[in-house]
Scaffold this motif. Structure first.
Motif, short mmCIF file in Angstrom:
data_model
loop_
_atom_site.label_atom_id
_atom_site.label_comp_id
_atom_site.label_asym_id
_atom_site.label_seq_id
_atom_site.Cartn_x
_atom_site.Cartn_y
_atom_site.Cartn_z
N SER A 274 -2.06 -5.34 24.99
CA SER A 274 -1.89 -6.40 25.97
C SER A 274 -0.74 -7.31 25.58
O SER A 274 -0.38 -7.42 24.41
N LEU A 275 -0.23 -7.99 26.59
CA LEU A 275 0.85 -8.94 26.39
C LEU A 275 0.77 -9.96 27.51
O LEU A 275 0.38 -9.62 28.65
N ARG A 276 1.10 -11.22 27.22
CA ARG A 276 1.13 -12.24 28.27
C ARG A 276 2.53 -12.81 28.38
O ARG A 276 3.07 -13.35 27.41
N LEU A 277 3.08 -12.70 29.55
CA LEU A 277 4.39 -13.28 29.84
C LEU A 277 4.22 -14.66 30.47
O LEU A 277 3.26 -14.90 31.20
N ARG B 244 -4.80 -4.03 36.22
CA ARG B 244 -4.32 -4.14 34.82
C ARG B 244 -3.60 -5.46 34.57
O ARG B 244 -3.68 -6.01 33.48
N PHE B 245 -2.88 -5.94 35.56
CA PHE B 245 -2.10 -7.17 35.42
C PHE B 245 -2.77 -8.29 36.21
O PHE B 245 -3.32 -8.05 37.29
N THR B 246 -2.69 -9.50 35.68
CA THR B 246 -3.23 -10.66 36.37
C THR B 246 -2.21 -11.79 36.33
O THR B 246 -1.73 -12.16 35.26
N ILE B 247 -1.91 -12.33 37.51
CA ILE B 247 -0.99 -13.46 37.61
C ILE B 247 -1.80 -14.73 37.77
O ILE B 247 -2.86 -14.75 38.42
N SER B 248 -1.32 -15.82 37.15
CA SER B 248 -2.04 -17.09 37.26
C SER B 248 -1.06 -18.23 37.16
O SER B 248 0.08 -18.07 36.71
N TYR C 190 1.83 -17.30 34.57
CA TYR C 190 1.59 -16.29 33.55
C TYR C 190 1.40 -14.92 34.20
O TYR C 190 0.92 -14.82 35.32
N LEU C 191 1.74 -13.90 33.45
CA LEU C 191 1.41 -12.53 33.83
C LEU C 191 0.71 -11.90 32.64
O LEU C 191 1.35 -11.59 31.63
N GLN C 192 -0.58 -11.78 32.76
CA GLN C 192 -1.37 -11.12 31.72
C GLN C 192 -1.34 -9.62 31.97
O GLN C 192 -1.75 -9.16 33.04
N MET C 193 -0.86 -8.87 31.00
CA MET C 193 -0.70 -7.43 31.15
C MET C 193 -1.62 -6.73 30.16
O MET C 193 -1.48 -6.90 28.95
N ASN C 194 -2.57 -5.98 30.69
CA ASN C 194 -3.52 -5.24 29.86
C ASN C 194 -3.34 -3.74 30.07
O ASN C 194 -2.72 -3.30 31.03
N GLU C 195 -3.90 -2.98 29.15
CA GLU C 195 -3.84 -1.51 29.24
C GLU C 195 -2.42 -1.03 29.48
O GLU C 195 -2.16 -0.20 30.34
#
Length: 126
Positions: free
Chosen positions: A17-20, A67-71, A80-85
């Protein structure tokens, strides 16, 4: 002057995972949309997701849905863009961009976004 500054890119293993982050500033009006885009080597830039400042409504491209979540953190003026898997094919330079002014984000078409950050590189390794 509208400014967007991305951060948080780096090297990550597949499945990780990574968070932008995208710091936004300079908007005179409150209504705008922030989108995340990416461009892999040799490929066209494509939209991943966007979020509306007015109501935090979101849309996602099929390739990242689930897989990705924007907030939006209004207090920090940061998207933010939370990127999983993460997968190997997620390797790209990631950009945030603003569609301004607008009521809600309805489209990930590049033509709508007039303000762009400088990009942050994400590399997914096997």
């Amino acid at each position: 002057e509208v400014q967007l500054v991305e951060s948080g890119g780096g090297l990550v293993q597949a499945g990780g995972s990574l968070r932008l982050s995208c710091g936004v500033s300079g908007f005179t009006f409150d209504n705008y949309a922030i989108g995340w885009f990416r461009q892999a080597p040799g490929k066209e830039r494509e939209g991943m997701s966007c979020i509306s400042s007015s109501d935090s409504s979101t849309i996602y491209a099929d390739s990242v849905k689930g897989r990705f979540t924007i907030s939006f953190d209004n207090a920090k003026n940061t998207v933010y863009l939370q990127m999983n898997e993460l997968k190997l094919e997620d390797t790209a330079v990631y950009y945030c961009a603003a569609d301004y002014p607008t009521v809600v984000c309805t489209d990930l078409g590049l033509r709508l976004y007039g303000y762009w950050g400088q990009g942050t590189e994400v590399t997914v390794s096997s």
